[in-house]
Design a protein around this motif. Structure first.
Motif, mmCIF file in Angstrom:
data_model
loop_
_atom_site.group_PDB
_atom_site.id
_atom_site.type_symbol
_atom_site.label_atom_id
_atom_site.label_comp_id
_atom_site.label_asym_id
_atom_site.label_seq_id
_atom_site.Cartn_x
_atom_site.Cartn_y
_atom_site.Cartn_z
ATOM 1 N N MET A 11 0.842 -1.193 0.000
ATOM 2 C CA MET A 11 0.000 0.000 0.000
ATOM 3 C C MET A 11 0.880 1.247 0.000
ATOM 4 O O MET A 11 1.953 1.257 0.605
ATOM 5 C CB MET A 11 -0.921 0.009 1.217
ATOM 6 N N LEU A 12 0.407 2.294 -0.663
ATOM 7 C CA LEU A 12 1.154 3.553 -0.679
ATOM 8 C C LEU A 12 0.794 4.426 0.517
ATOM 9 O O LEU A 12 1.664 5.041 1.125
ATOM 10 C CB LEU A 12 0.876 4.309 -1.979
ATOM 11 N N SER A 13 -0.474 4.484 0.847
ATOM 12 C CA SER A 13 -0.904 5.333 1.946
ATOM 13 C C SER A 13 -0.698 4.629 3.281
ATOM 14 O O SER A 13 -1.004 3.443 3.415
ATOM 15 C CB SER A 13 -2.384 5.701 1.789
ATOM 16 N N PRO A 14 -0.207 5.339 4.295
ATOM 17 C CA PRO A 14 -0.060 4.728 5.626
ATOM 18 C C PRO A 14 -1.369 4.675 6.401
ATOM 19 O O PRO A 14 -1.409 4.121 7.502
ATOM 20 C CB PRO A 14 0.941 5.649 6.317
ATOM 21 N N SER A 15 -2.429 5.236 5.829
ATOM 22 C CA SER A 15 -3.728 5.212 6.496
ATOM 23 C C SER A 15 -4.519 3.984 6.060
ATOM 24 O O SER A 15 -4.403 3.525 4.915
ATOM 25 C CB SER A 15 -4.525 6.480 6.155
ATOM 26 N N ALA A 16 -5.334 3.457 6.950
ATOM 27 C CA ALA A 16 -6.195 2.335 6.592
ATOM 28 C C ALA A 16 -7.124 2.758 5.461
ATOM 29 O O ALA A 16 -7.640 3.882 5.453
ATOM 30 C CB ALA A 16 -7.003 1.889 7.807
ATOM 31 N N PRO A 17 -7.370 1.893 4.485
ATOM 32 C CA PRO A 17 -8.157 2.286 3.311
ATOM 33 C C PRO A 17 -9.650 2.449 3.590
ATOM 34 O O PRO A 17 -10.376 2.919 2.727
ATOM 35 C CB PRO A 17 -7.897 1.155 2.317
ATOM 36 N N HIS A 18 -10.112 2.047 4.784
ATOM 37 C CA HIS A 18 -11.531 2.150 5.109
ATOM 38 C C HIS A 18 -11.669 2.308 6.618
ATOM 39 O O HIS A 18 -10.854 1.786 7.394
ATOM 40 C CB HIS A 18 -12.281 0.903 4.630
#
Length: 518
Positions: free
Chosen positions: A261-268
């Motif tokens: 994943m690129l973003s360190p935030s959870a996708p949902h």
């Protein structure tokens, strides 16, 4: 040192290819024995390309492939390719000459502690042994979850190497059964574990949105109605992940590792994390950075999970609408990467696609839709500029006589251009599509926004077609999409020889349009 048993074990497991830059000592002796047992050696110009070719070849065939080099600088040159294989989960056997652990002569020529260099990303590190089953054991270690390179030094090691990181411990989460039962609109995001897991076949039976990470592209046929496309966490508002995920009330992340994943935030906001038991992810990437560790999922539990998901039914019309909307939004530019990818897919059904890194990579994630994960190879986890050429050669050797297509920029092609002589020497059906915009385009967008210098990102025209032609490749210039269609047909009529095409992209439009995707 006698290598007869090792060579016999290698070929008995289906190993046919060894790549590398040998020395005049035990590495050449080992290669000789493998050739005597029916294997073949291919000399590369740079050791890193040998590692990349071995990783791609092993991934395509499912059989061992090896890269071989000398100690010290040879191993150091090999390491970038091994790191790239580790990022992407491509297994291979890495073999090098080395000083023995108890070296006492005082000789220090080419001295290097290989373990210190590579212990953070190798799957295993071993001394040489001819005991029966050695190669099978090494290969089992390379192909366990998560796969990657296992290294063997051509000197015996009495001790067991314990410095490599241990397996990641699974976490206890709320009962996933209750979470799925309570969800009306669950969506699924699958990582690369899906490409190797026995439950993969059950994905096609679902009637809910199924996303993949970029690295798992093709784990589910992207031509099926439940295929929602890729999810990186960094998609722009018009991408399917941003359109569809807000409509879901639960996202199940199945085998999604932090490096995918690129973003360190959870996708949902409501995410359930499950993964393989005994996961060794922390040999490459840190533990899950999304605020929780994944729960382990056994094969029996996977069967139960999919049975629960098969009772859900939603989102298929929304998936089709999201794909159509994105396609329409990006079709205004007639000579875009989308146009090139549509042309190549239509003219070359069943081809293997290898994607290097650049802005075109982002386009390929959405518009180069594949039937099977082995139809696409790249560096989505490492974004390793130039590595695509080594992966393309390894793939082409494994899949010939079927064609392979390398998508690479005019920046990435410079790193390993001379290695294309292997394609010429072996008459590989490899088509190199150079996406030419005259810049390191994936960096240029940020430079434009911040007012930074673009001079370091500017690529002079070094007459690439003339260089490729001098190397023996067939060459064409394709200034637009219609010209590309014509030259691909010419390439087919010529019998799919090793070839290079330059496809021209308007640099400013290229940056602006890519920013609509990520």
């Amino acid at each position: 040192m006698a290598f007869e048993s090792f060579a016999q074990q290698f070929t008995k497991l289906g190993g046919t290819r060894v790549f590398g830059v040998p020395g005049g000592g035990p590495s050449l002796e080992l290669i000789t024995q493998i050739e005597n047992d029916g294997g073949s050696f291919l000399a590369t110009g740079h050791e890193a390309v040998a590692a990349l070719m071995a990783g791609a070849h092993a991934r395509q065939t499912g059989a061992p492939a090896a890269c071989v080099t000398i100690k010290g600088p040879g191993f150091m040159n090999l390491s970038p390719g091994l790191l790239c294989n580790s990022y992407e989960g491509y297994p291979c056997l890495s073999i090098s000459e080395a000083y023995p652990p108890d070296e006492s002569t005082g000789r220090r020529h080419k001295w290097l502690n290989h373990l210190d260099v590579a212990s953070t990303f190798l799957r295993g590190f071993h001394g040489f042994s001819e005991i029966g089953g050695t190669v099978e054991t090494l290969w089992a270690e390379a192909t366990q979850e998560c796969p990657g390179p296992v290294h063997m030094e051509l000197v015996p090691r009495a001790e067991t190497v314990n410095e490599l990181p241990r397996a990641m411990q699974a976490a206890t989460q709320p009962d996933w059964r209750k979470q799925i039962a309570a969800a009306s609109c669950p969506a699924l995001l699958i990582g690369t574990w899906a490409t190797r897991a026995p439950w993969r076949a059950q994905l096609a039976s679902l009637n809910i949105p199924v996303f993949t990470t970029a690295a798992a592209k093709g784990a589910l046929s992207e031509h099926l109605p439940q295929s929602a496309g890729i999810c990186t966490g960094d998609g722009k508002p018009g991408t399917p992940e941003k359109v569809l995920l807000p409509q879901a009330d639960l996202l199940i992340c199945l085998g999604v590792r932090s490096g995918e994943m690129l973003s360190p935030s959870a996708p949902h906001a409501n995410t359930l994390w499950v993964d393989a038991p005994g996961l060794h992810e922390n040999r490459v990437f840190p533990d899950n950075v999304f605020g929780t560790r994944a729960s382990a999922l056994t094969d029996a539990e996977a069967t139960e999970l999919f049975a629960a998901l098969q009772e859900k039914n939603w989102g298929l019309e929304a998936i089709a609408a999201a794909h159509a909307h994105l396609q329409d939004a990006m079709s205004g530019w007639e000579d875009s990467p989308l146009a090139a990818m549509r042309t190549a897919s239509q003219r070359l059904p069943g081809a293997a696609h290898i994607v290097d890194t650049g802005n075109f990579t982002v386009w390929s994630e959405h518009f180069l839709r594949v039937e099977h994960h082995l139809d696409l190879t790249g560096t989505p986890n490492g974004r390793y500029l130039g590595a695509g050429l080594g992966y393309a050669l390894g793939t082409a050797f494994a899949r010939a006589p079927k064609p392979s297509v390398l998508w690479i920029g005019d920046g990435g092609i410079r790193a390993n251009l001379a290695e294309l002589s292997l394609a010429v020497d072996h008459k590989l059906p490899l088509l190199v599509l150079v996406m030419r915009d005259g810049y390191l385009g994936s960096i240029r967008g940020r430079a434009r926004k911040l007012g930074w210098s673009q001079q370091p990102l500017t690529l002079p025209d070094h007459r690439l077609l003339r260089v490729a032609e001098a190397m023996g490749l067939a060459t064409w210039d394709a200034p637009n999409a219609s010209a590309l269609d014509a030259v691909i047909q010419q390439w087919q009529r010529a019998g799919n020889p090793p070839a290079l095409i330059e496809y021209h992209l308007a640099p400013d439009i290229y940056v602006d349009m890519t920013e609509q995707l990520r």
